[in-house]
Design an enzyme around this catalytic site. Structure first.
Site, PDB file in Angstrom:
ATOM      1  N   ASP A  10      -0.445  -6.761  -5.090  1.00  0.00           N
ATOM      2  CA  ASP A  10      -0.692  -7.984  -5.819  1.00  0.00           C
ATOM      3  C   ASP A  10       0.149  -9.068  -5.136  1.00  0.00           C
ATOM      4  O   ASP A  10       1.117  -8.763  -4.432  1.00  0.00           O
ATOM      5  CB  ASP A  10      -0.281  -7.791  -7.283  1.00  0.00           C
ATOM      6  CG  ASP A  10      -0.501  -9.027  -8.116  1.00  0.00           C
ATOM      7  OD1 ASP A  10      -1.511  -9.724  -7.892  1.00  0.00           O
ATOM      8  OD2 ASP A  10       0.333  -9.304  -8.994  1.00  0.00           O
ATOM      9  N   ASP A  12       1.286 -12.630  -6.661  1.00  0.00           N
ATOM     10  CA  ASP A  12       2.284 -13.247  -7.534  1.00  0.00           C
ATOM     11  C   ASP A  12       3.065 -12.181  -8.300  1.00  0.00           C
ATOM     12  O   ASP A  12       2.487 -11.383  -9.032  1.00  0.00           O
ATOM     13  CB  ASP A  12       1.596 -14.178  -8.540  1.00  0.00           C
ATOM     14  CG  ASP A  12       0.831 -15.300  -7.874  1.00  0.00           C
ATOM     15  OD1 ASP A  12       1.293 -16.444  -7.931  1.00  0.00           O
ATOM     16  OD2 ASP A  12      -0.234 -15.023  -7.292  1.00  0.00           O
ATOM     17  N   ASP A 169       2.354  -5.867 -10.745  1.00  0.00           N
ATOM     18  CA  ASP A 169       3.315  -6.038 -11.841  1.00  0.00           C
ATOM     19  C   ASP A 169       2.633  -6.291 -13.177  1.00  0.00           C
ATOM     20  O   ASP A 169       3.275  -6.772 -14.111  1.00  0.00           O
ATOM     21  CB  ASP A 169       4.282  -7.179 -11.526  1.00  0.00           C
ATOM     22  CG  ASP A 169       3.602  -8.543 -11.498  1.00  0.00           C
ATOM     23  OD1 ASP A 169       2.461  -8.626 -11.016  1.00  0.00           O
ATOM     24  OD2 ASP A 169       4.207  -9.528 -11.955  1.00  0.00           O
TER      25      ASP A 169
END
Length: 227
Positions: A10, A12, A169
């Site tokens: 991922d 960000d 996250d």
């Protein structure tokens, strides 16, 4: 278990710490509306949920409600003007990417961030070497948690899902990776709120720093060879 040949990230909250610039964009939008700024500590945990979450905490607006579309469009406009002023790769990420390359393991990005923001940001991050693929939120018909972008990344990277590891996250990252047939790790150093429970997301492991990706790969390889 097969060996890991491709690691997908991922963007960000996993590869890059983008929260400072996104927070600055939201607070500028709030100032334009005559509202008080929000503390960074309140903004950071929602960054992985994208612009809808930022508009929600800033203006209490949800998609489809009057004013939402205009606020979101202006937020993205502000952010695009200065999207890499304070954004940096998380500590340990450059070393991780270098180590993956040394091992002959490819790496790529799968993000829900739209391409018009993803592409210039990736160019400016100072990556030690380019990713084998970059799949943005509007690259495919569906975005995470749907597995389509994950499978599209596999096609670009010429990789089998079972040979891939996805690191993110957010719960949507784990769902997308698992549904695509990949192994998954949760980046606890990312943007995770106090009320979220990463241990319940069903990932293969939780990591507290980027370099722990290598530890997990080594441990997985050890388990495979032990069989």
């Amino acid at each position: 278990m097969t060996s890991i040949r491709t690691v997908l990230f991922d963007l960000d909250g996993t590869l890059a710490d983008t929260a400072p610039d996104l927070a600055a964009a939201l607070n500028r939008l709030l100032a334009e509306a005559g509202r008080a700024p929000l503390p960074f500590e309140r903004i950071r945990p929602v960054v992985s949920h994208g612009s809808p979450a930022l508009i929600r905490i800033g203006f209490a607006l949800a998609p489809g409600e009057p004013g939402y579309a205009e606020r979101r469009a202006r937020l993205l406009e502000i952010y695009a003007q200065d999207l890499c002023r304070e954004t940096r790769l998380f500590p340990g990420v450059p070393d991780l990417l270098a180590a993956l390359r040394a091992r002959g393991i490819a790496w790529g990005i799968v993000t829900n961030k739209p391409a018009f923001l993803t592409d210039p940001l990736v160019e400016r991050l100072g990556l030690p070497h380019p990713p084998v693929c970059v799949v943005s939120g509007d690259t495919t018909n569906n975005k995470k948690p749907h597995p389509e972008p994950m499978l599209h990344a596999c096609r670009i990277a010429a990789a089998k899902p079972e040979d891939c590891l996805y690191v993110g996250d957010a719960e949507r990252d784990v769902r997308a990776g698992r549904d695509a047939g990949m192994r998954t790790l949760v980046a606890l150093f990312g943007y995770i709120g106090e009320n979220e429970s990463p241990s319940r997301w069903g990932a293969d492991a939780l990591i507290r720093s980027p370099l722990e990706v290598l530890d997990w790969i080594d441990a997985a390889a050890g388990r495979r060879h032990a069989r």
